[in-house]
Write an enzyme that holds these catalytic residues in place. Sequence first.
Site, PDB file in Angstrom:
ATOM      1  N   ARG A 134       0.778  -1.156  -0.022  1.00 59.12           N
ATOM      2  CA  ARG A 134      -0.143   0.200  -0.024  1.00 59.12           C
ATOM      3  C   ARG A 134       1.028   1.336  -0.248  1.00 59.12           C
ATOM      4  O   ARG A 134       1.738   1.545   0.997  1.00 59.12           O
ATOM      5  CB  ARG A 134      -0.940   0.087   1.263  1.00 59.12           C
ATOM      6  CG  ARG A 134      -1.583   1.393   1.358  1.00 59.12           C
ATOM      7  CD  ARG A 134      -2.811   1.395   2.382  1.00 59.12           C
ATOM      8  NE  ARG A 134      -3.957   0.585   1.847  1.00 59.12           N
ATOM      9  CZ  ARG A 134      -5.094   0.857   2.471  1.00 59.12           C
ATOM     10  NH1 ARG A 134      -5.234   1.332   3.251  1.00 59.12           N
ATOM     11  NH2 ARG A 134      -6.041  -0.015   1.688  1.00 59.12           N
ATOM     12  N   HIS A 161      -7.049   0.781  -7.019  1.00 56.36           N
ATOM     13  CA  HIS A 161      -7.291   0.052  -5.767  1.00 56.36           C
ATOM     14  C   HIS A 161      -7.968  -1.403  -6.493  1.00 56.36           C
ATOM     15  O   HIS A 161      -9.203  -1.338  -6.215  1.00 56.36           O
ATOM     16  CB  HIS A 161      -8.105   0.577  -4.750  1.00 56.36           C
ATOM     17  CG  HIS A 161      -8.081   0.263  -3.521  1.00 56.36           C
ATOM     18  ND1 HIS A 161      -7.594  -0.865  -3.115  1.00 56.36           N
ATOM     19  CD2 HIS A 161      -9.021   0.656  -2.367  1.00 56.36           C
ATOM     20  CE1 HIS A 161      -7.880  -1.296  -1.989  1.00 56.36           C
ATOM     21  NE2 HIS A 161      -8.433  -0.189  -1.293  1.00 56.36           N
ATOM     22  N   GLN A 164     -10.111  -3.539  -4.268  1.00 56.38           N
ATOM     23  CA  GLN A 164     -11.493  -2.941  -3.727  1.00 56.38           C
ATOM     24  C   GLN A 164     -12.613  -3.348  -4.737  1.00 56.38           C
ATOM     25  O   GLN A 164     -13.461  -3.678  -4.553  1.00 56.38           O
ATOM     26  CB  GLN A 164     -11.232  -1.531  -3.557  1.00 56.38           C
ATOM     27  CG  GLN A 164     -12.579  -1.076  -3.075  1.00 56.38           C
ATOM     28  CD  GLN A 164     -13.062  -1.501  -1.693  1.00 56.38           C
ATOM     29  OE1 GLN A 164     -12.243  -1.610  -0.548  1.00 56.38           O
ATOM     30  NE2 GLN A 164     -14.296  -1.890  -1.755  1.00 56.38           N
ATOM     31  N   ASP A 229     -16.953   7.604  -2.148  1.00 55.41           N
ATOM     32  CA  ASP A 229     -15.515   7.356  -1.411  1.00 55.41           C
ATOM     33  C   ASP A 229     -15.432   8.599  -0.504  1.00 55.41           C
ATOM     34  O   ASP A 229     -15.810   9.663  -0.605  1.00 55.41           O
ATOM     35  CB  ASP A 229     -14.398   7.083  -2.268  1.00 55.41           C
ATOM     36  CG  ASP A 229     -13.551   6.480  -1.763  1.00 55.41           C
ATOM     37  OD1 ASP A 229     -13.188   6.135  -0.633  1.00 55.41           O
ATOM     38  OD2 ASP A 229     -12.449   6.534  -2.357  1.00 55.41           O
ATOM     39  N   CYS A 269     -16.294   2.045  -0.162  1.00 54.50           N
ATOM     40  CA  CYS A 269     -15.141   1.396   0.321  1.00 54.50           C
ATOM     41  C   CYS A 269     -14.628   1.316   1.681  1.00 54.50           C
ATOM     42  O   CYS A 269     -13.891   0.381   2.213  1.00 54.50           O
ATOM     43  CB  CYS A 269     -14.017   1.429  -0.561  1.00 54.50           C
ATOM     44  SG  CYS A 269     -12.987   3.101  -0.505  1.00 54.50           S
ATOM     45  N   ARG A 296     -13.828  -8.086   0.824  1.00 52.08           N
ATOM     46  CA  ARG A 296     -12.434  -7.729   0.493  1.00 52.08           C
ATOM     47  C   ARG A 296     -11.507  -9.008   0.856  1.00 52.08           C
ATOM     48  O   ARG A 296     -10.630  -9.414   0.547  1.00 52.08           O
ATOM     49  CB  ARG A 296     -11.894  -6.478   1.638  1.00 52.08           C
ATOM     50  CG  ARG A 296     -12.663  -5.254   1.091  1.00 52.08           C
ATOM     51  CD  ARG A 296     -11.844  -5.143  -0.335  1.00 52.08           C
ATOM     52  NE  ARG A 296     -10.574  -5.012  -0.226  1.00 52.08           N
ATOM     53  CZ  ARG A 296      -9.716  -4.098   0.143  1.00 52.08           C
ATOM     54  NH1 ARG A 296      -9.922  -3.024   0.636  1.00 52.08           N
ATOM     55  NH2 ARG A 296      -8.449  -4.364   0.007  1.00 52.08           N
TER      56      ARG A 296
HETATM   57  N1  LIG Z   1     -11.087   0.117   1.790  1.00 53.81           N
HETATM   58  C1  LIG Z   1     -10.075   0.120   2.084  1.00 53.81           C
HETATM   59  O1  LIG Z   1      -9.048  -0.123   1.417  1.00 53.81           O
HETATM   60  O2  LIG Z   1     -10.166  -0.006   3.357  1.00 53.81           O
HETATM   61  P1  LIG Z   1      -8.738   0.215   4.271  1.00 53.81           P
HETATM   62  O3  LIG Z   1      -8.194   1.757   3.974  1.00 53.81           O
HETATM   63  O4  LIG Z   1      -9.103   0.182   5.665  1.00 53.81           O
HETATM   64  O5  LIG Z   1      -7.786  -0.770   3.779  1.00 53.81           O
END
Ligand SMILES: NC(=O)OP(=O)(O)O
Length: 322
Positions: A134, A161, A164, A229, A269, A296
Amino acid sequence: MILSRLTRPKLIKFYVWGSIQLTQKYYSSFVGKNFATLKDFDSNEIQKFLWTANDLKTRFKKDKECFQPLHGKSIGLIFQKRSTRTRVSTETGMGLLGGQSVFLGASDVHIGVSESLEDSAKVLSSMFDILLARVFEHDIIDTLAAASSVPVINGLSDLYHPLQILADFLTLQEHFGRLKDLKLSWVGFAPDENVIKICDKIASQTGSLLHYTHDPKEAVHQANAIITDTWVSMGQEKEKERKIKLFADYIVNDELVKGAAPNWVFMHCLPRYPLEVTDSVFYAKNSVVFQEAENRKWTVMAVMLHLLQDYSPVYPKPNFGF
Ligand SMILES: NC(=O)OP(=O)(O)O
């Protein structure tokens, strides 16, 4: 089919995904591939990931089956930013599959600070079977992937992403019993201009309809899914006040969803701030946000499994409408 993180708030638009048209092609093996963005996979391959996610969910959750195809495998989790869903879904999912996870937070490892990304990728890929990262800039994913000898999964970059979106697709399939001919309305920031070009090109090849508009009512008209979002992404907290003013008219609320199709669902998300959606919509019976969050786990399990070994689902392929 691709989807980007929305990164250019200067362009205020709304956009609508039309029917998701997926082309037919024989499935190929994903072993050894990276998972940086969904545009690297064709529609049939995306269906394969979703089929496996559905299969794993049924086998582990419904059938209470225990099998450990990734016993002895390990994943390194490189996180430049905090996370709840991505981290926990990956750690618990890898555990269910019999493997091991090691979390490498920003203050725990040398990556990009006292060691180059390339050197870190070489070292980590000599010890792990797969990596998930990430990051802030999407280029970091590409740099890690180029230097790594094992697959790299994008756990969120400033551009994409893909984990997601897989979870979103699984949730839509579960709810509507198909993916074809759904109208998806994303209310929020404008997508990256380059991503728009890529999406337009794919849409012209597949027959999907893409429409971009500044008018939220037009965007959600007869929509099956309304998606938004957080307006204040991690690392953008300084922009909060400006964005609240800029997007004040774009809150997803009871008035806005009145124009949607009768069977509309709301998706987000997470994490969610009350800024972008009212409680009345977020907690409505039409909201599938927590199902989406749970998915997820099943989708990242499918990705890890397929990048490490070939897998044939036990259960029949769900109906995607194609
Ligand atoms: N939607 C998502 O990626 O959540 P987090 O930031 O908690 O990983």
